[in-house]
Design a protein around this motif. Sequence first.
Motif, PDB file in Angstrom:
ATOM      1  N   ILE A 167       0.862  -1.196   0.000  1.00  0.00           N
ATOM      2  CA  ILE A 167       0.000   0.000   0.000  1.00  0.00           C
ATOM      3  C   ILE A 167       0.899   1.247   0.000  1.00  0.00           C
ATOM      4  CG2 ILE A 167      -1.918   1.187   1.157  1.00  0.00           C
ATOM      5  CD1 ILE A 167      -2.634  -1.454   2.511  1.00  0.00           C
ATOM      6  N   PRO A 168       0.772   2.094  -1.036  1.00  0.00           N
ATOM      7  CA  PRO A 168       1.673   3.245  -1.149  1.00  0.00           C
ATOM      8  C   PRO A 168       1.519   4.259  -0.004  1.00  0.00           C
ATOM      9  CG  PRO A 168       0.343   2.967  -3.152  1.00  0.00           C
ATOM     10  CD  PRO A 168      -0.193   2.004  -2.146  1.00  0.00           C
ATOM     11  N   ALA A 169       2.583   5.026   0.227  1.00  0.00           N
ATOM     12  CA  ALA A 169       2.579   6.078   1.260  1.00  0.00           C
ATOM     13  C   ALA A 169       1.506   7.119   0.934  1.00  0.00           C
ATOM     14  CB  ALA A 169       3.950   6.732   1.339  1.00  0.00           C
ATOM     15  N   SER A 170       0.936   7.705   1.960  1.00  0.00           N
ATOM     16  CA  SER A 170      -0.026   8.828   1.841  1.00  0.00           C
ATOM     17  C   SER A 170      -1.186   8.523   0.904  1.00  0.00           C
ATOM     18  CB  SER A 170       0.691  10.089   1.340  1.00  0.00           C
ATOM     19  OG  SER A 170       1.782  10.370   2.143  1.00  0.00           O
ATOM     20  N   SER A 171      -1.631   7.267   0.861  1.00  0.00           N
ATOM     21  CA  SER A 171      -2.651   6.907  -0.131  1.00  0.00           C
ATOM     22  C   SER A 171      -4.048   6.746   0.446  1.00  0.00           C
ATOM     23  CB  SER A 171      -2.241   5.627  -0.861  1.00  0.00           C
ATOM     24  OG  SER A 171      -2.107   4.571   0.062  1.00  0.00           O
ATOM     25  N   VAL A 172      -4.217   6.860   1.777  1.00  0.00           N
ATOM     26  CA  VAL A 172      -5.574   6.771   2.320  1.00  0.00           C
ATOM     27  C   VAL A 172      -5.859   8.017   3.165  1.00  0.00           C
ATOM     28  CG1 VAL A 172      -5.379   4.240   2.403  1.00  0.00           C
ATOM     29  CG2 VAL A 172      -5.176   5.529   4.518  1.00  0.00           C
ATOM     30  N   GLN A 173      -7.129   8.391   3.196  1.00  0.00           N
ATOM     31  CA  GLN A 173      -7.505   9.626   3.896  1.00  0.00           C
ATOM     32  C   GLN A 173      -8.017   9.344   5.306  1.00  0.00           C
ATOM     33  OE1 GLN A 173      -8.605   8.954   0.601  1.00  0.00           O
ATOM     34  NE2 GLN A 173      -6.827  10.123  -0.063  1.00  0.00           N
TER      35      GLN A 173
ATOM     36  N   TRP B 190       0.925   0.599  13.819  1.00  0.00           N
ATOM     37  CA  TRP B 190       0.585   2.041  13.836  1.00  0.00           C
ATOM     38  C   TRP B 190       1.607   2.830  13.005  1.00  0.00           C
ATOM     39  CZ3 TRP B 190      -3.797   0.733  14.843  1.00  0.00           C
ATOM     40  CH2 TRP B 190      -4.274   0.208  16.037  1.00  0.00           C
ATOM     41  N   ALA B 191       2.886   2.386  13.017  1.00  0.00           N
ATOM     42  CA  ALA B 191       3.914   3.091  12.229  1.00  0.00           C
ATOM     43  C   ALA B 191       3.616   2.947  10.733  1.00  0.00           C
ATOM     44  CB  ALA B 191       5.301   2.539  12.556  1.00  0.00           C
ATOM     45  N   GLU B 192       3.135   1.763  10.321  1.00  0.00           N
ATOM     46  CA  GLU B 192       2.745   1.572   8.923  1.00  0.00           C
ATOM     47  C   GLU B 192       1.525   2.443   8.583  1.00  0.00           C
ATOM     48  OE1 GLU B 192       4.908   0.721   6.960  1.00  0.00           O
ATOM     49  OE2 GLU B 192       4.091  -1.068   6.013  1.00  0.00           O
ATOM     50  N   CYS B 193       0.601   2.539   9.525  1.00  0.00           N
ATOM     51  CA  CYS B 193      -0.584   3.395   9.310  1.00  0.00           C
ATOM     52  C   CYS B 193      -0.134   4.842   9.097  1.00  0.00           C
ATOM     53  CB  CYS B 193      -1.527   3.322  10.515  1.00  0.00           C
ATOM     54  SG  CYS B 193      -2.387   1.745  10.646  1.00  0.00           S
ATOM     55  N   ASP B 194       0.842   5.257   9.891  1.00  0.00           N
ATOM     56  CA  ASP B 194       1.347   6.632   9.784  1.00  0.00           C
ATOM     57  C   ASP B 194       1.928   6.880   8.385  1.00  0.00           C
ATOM     58  OD1 ASP B 194       2.403   9.183  10.458  1.00  0.00           O
ATOM     59  OD2 ASP B 194       4.346   8.229  10.858  1.00  0.00           O
ATOM     60  N   ARG B 195       2.629   5.885   7.844  1.00  0.00           N
ATOM     61  CA  ARG B 195       3.225   6.032   6.505  1.00  0.00           C
ATOM     62  C   ARG B 195       2.128   6.145   5.430  1.00  0.00           C
ATOM     63  NH1 ARG B 195       4.114   2.743   2.354  1.00  0.00           N
ATOM     64  NH2 ARG B 195       3.371   0.896   3.456  1.00  0.00           N
ATOM     65  N   ILE B 196       1.073   5.353   5.600  1.00  0.00           N
ATOM     66  CA  ILE B 196       0.046   5.242   4.552  1.00  0.00           C
ATOM     67  C   ILE B 196      -0.985   6.376   4.606  1.00  0.00           C
ATOM     68  CG2 ILE B 196      -1.888   3.744   3.816  1.00  0.00           C
ATOM     69  CD1 ILE B 196      -0.064   1.386   4.768  1.00  0.00           C
ATOM     70  N   LEU B 197      -1.181   6.933   5.804  1.00  0.00           N
ATOM     71  CA  LEU B 197      -2.209   7.976   5.960  1.00  0.00           C
ATOM     72  C   LEU B 197      -1.728   9.287   5.342  1.00  0.00           C
ATOM     73  CD1 LEU B 197      -4.995   8.539   7.301  1.00  0.00           C
ATOM     74  CD2 LEU B 197      -3.752   9.326   9.326  1.00  0.00           C
ATOM     75  N   SER B 198      -2.609   9.934   4.572  1.00  0.00           N
ATOM     76  CA  SER B 198      -2.216  11.199   3.947  1.00  0.00           C
ATOM     77  C   SER B 198      -2.239  12.321   4.988  1.00  0.00           C
ATOM     78  CB  SER B 198      -3.137  11.515   2.766  1.00  0.00           C
ATOM     79  OG  SER B 198      -4.444  11.649   3.238  1.00  0.00           O
ATOM     80  N   GLU B 199      -1.538  13.404   4.679  1.00  0.00           N
ATOM     81  CA  GLU B 199      -1.498  14.579   5.556  1.00  0.00           C
ATOM     82  C   GLU B 199      -2.940  15.072   5.775  1.00  0.00           C
ATOM     83  OE1 GLU B 199       1.309  15.193   6.872  1.00  0.00           O
ATOM     84  OE2 GLU B 199       0.899  17.114   7.851  1.00  0.00           O
ATOM     85  N   ASN B 200      -3.263  15.473   6.963  1.00  0.00           N
ATOM     86  CA  ASN B 200      -4.601  15.948   7.369  1.00  0.00           C
ATOM     87  C   ASN B 200      -5.629  14.819   7.502  1.00  0.00           C
ATOM     88  OD1 ASN B 200      -3.890  18.163   4.781  1.00  0.00           O
ATOM     89  ND2 ASN B 200      -3.523  18.688   6.895  1.00  0.00           N
TER      90      ASN B 200
END
Length: 342
Positions: free
Chosen positions: A17-23, A72-82
């Motif tokens: 799952i790419p970085a910053s790809s989920v809101q 949680w660290a992986e979630c942090d990578r995948i979650l987009s800013e905001n």
Amino acid sequence: MTTHKILVGDSRNLAAIPASSVQLIVTSPPYPMVEMWDNSFGRQDLSIKAALEANDGITAYHKMHFVLNKIWAECDRILSENGFICINIGDATRTINGNFQLYPNHTQVILFFQSKGYSVLPDIHWRKQSNSPNKFMGSGMYPAGAYVTYEHEYILVFRKGGKRLFSGESKKKRQKSAYFWEERNIWFSDLWDIKGTSQSITVPNTGRDRNASYPFEIPYRLVNMYSSEGDTVLDPFAGLGTTCLACMASNRNSIGVEIDPTIADLALKNIHVTPDALNGIIRSRLAKHVAFIDSLPAEKKEKCYQNTAHDFKVKTKQETAIKIDPIKSVLSAGNTVTCIYE
Ligand SMILES: C[S@@+](CC[C@H](N)C(=O)[O-])C[C@H]1O[C@@H](n2cnc3c(N)ncnc32)[C@H](O)[C@@H]1O
């Protein structure tokens, strides 16, 4: 159209799952120090099994959170800013070596996200009241040896960075995704009184005789509160795919990751529902709104606005563009379910 994928895998490594790809992330992990999850944690880190066998509860508790922290660290990578992350977690009470104590899971999760620079937002207490007279623990009616019974779990809410901004097309989608005034009043209160879900499923080869699912209403509210139409929502502890179902009914895309292939298989079957099952949820939400408007006294009804897409009134101007699309078809191919809306 939205897509819903169930991936089999260990969420400690979500390289697919790419970085910053989920809101938005909506999830409920296995709860550290709750016995039904001992084997699951023990399989993921053998030293947890050893700590439990040595009756070292505090070491086991910290090691279990170490496993969760990798996820949680992986979630942090995948979650987009905001973006938001909503985590349903309960604390554990347990007697080890004759010593009864609380293992406050929610504090460990808060400390993790605070250390990553997230804003910790007001959390929700999900109250799951039990009427059982045997629910109290300890010395009964004699003082100084009885313990308070927990009947709530937490829904923790964190935001990565500042407020999300909407403009142009995304602003229109946000207006379409608004919730009703009377829903806001309930959803944004800090106490949710929602019955637990039926725990009747028997999952072969997992040592689990309970499905541990949360009720649909929990992810359904969170998805509608913290994301907008067309967003993608991740659940790194997918279980039977309840978060994905909530996304299907809400015009959001979703990805669920589940470590246990048997459960992932059940999740895929679970989310391959008929359009009518999802439309029933939408119909009942709309019917509740109409009943609310009908219940208003005439002078308040007069001050209401007309919603443009649906044939009903709404309390505020912010609700006039709400449009809840019914589902036309649900198609399944491989590990992906696709929803097409009318
Ligand atoms: C509390 S249940 C989630 C239930 C889900 N919310 C539902 O409604 O069905 C936690 C799930 O996480 C899975 N799990 C545990 N460790 C995992 C890991 N490292 N990666 C992915 N899934 C994991 C478990 O097998 C279990 O199905």
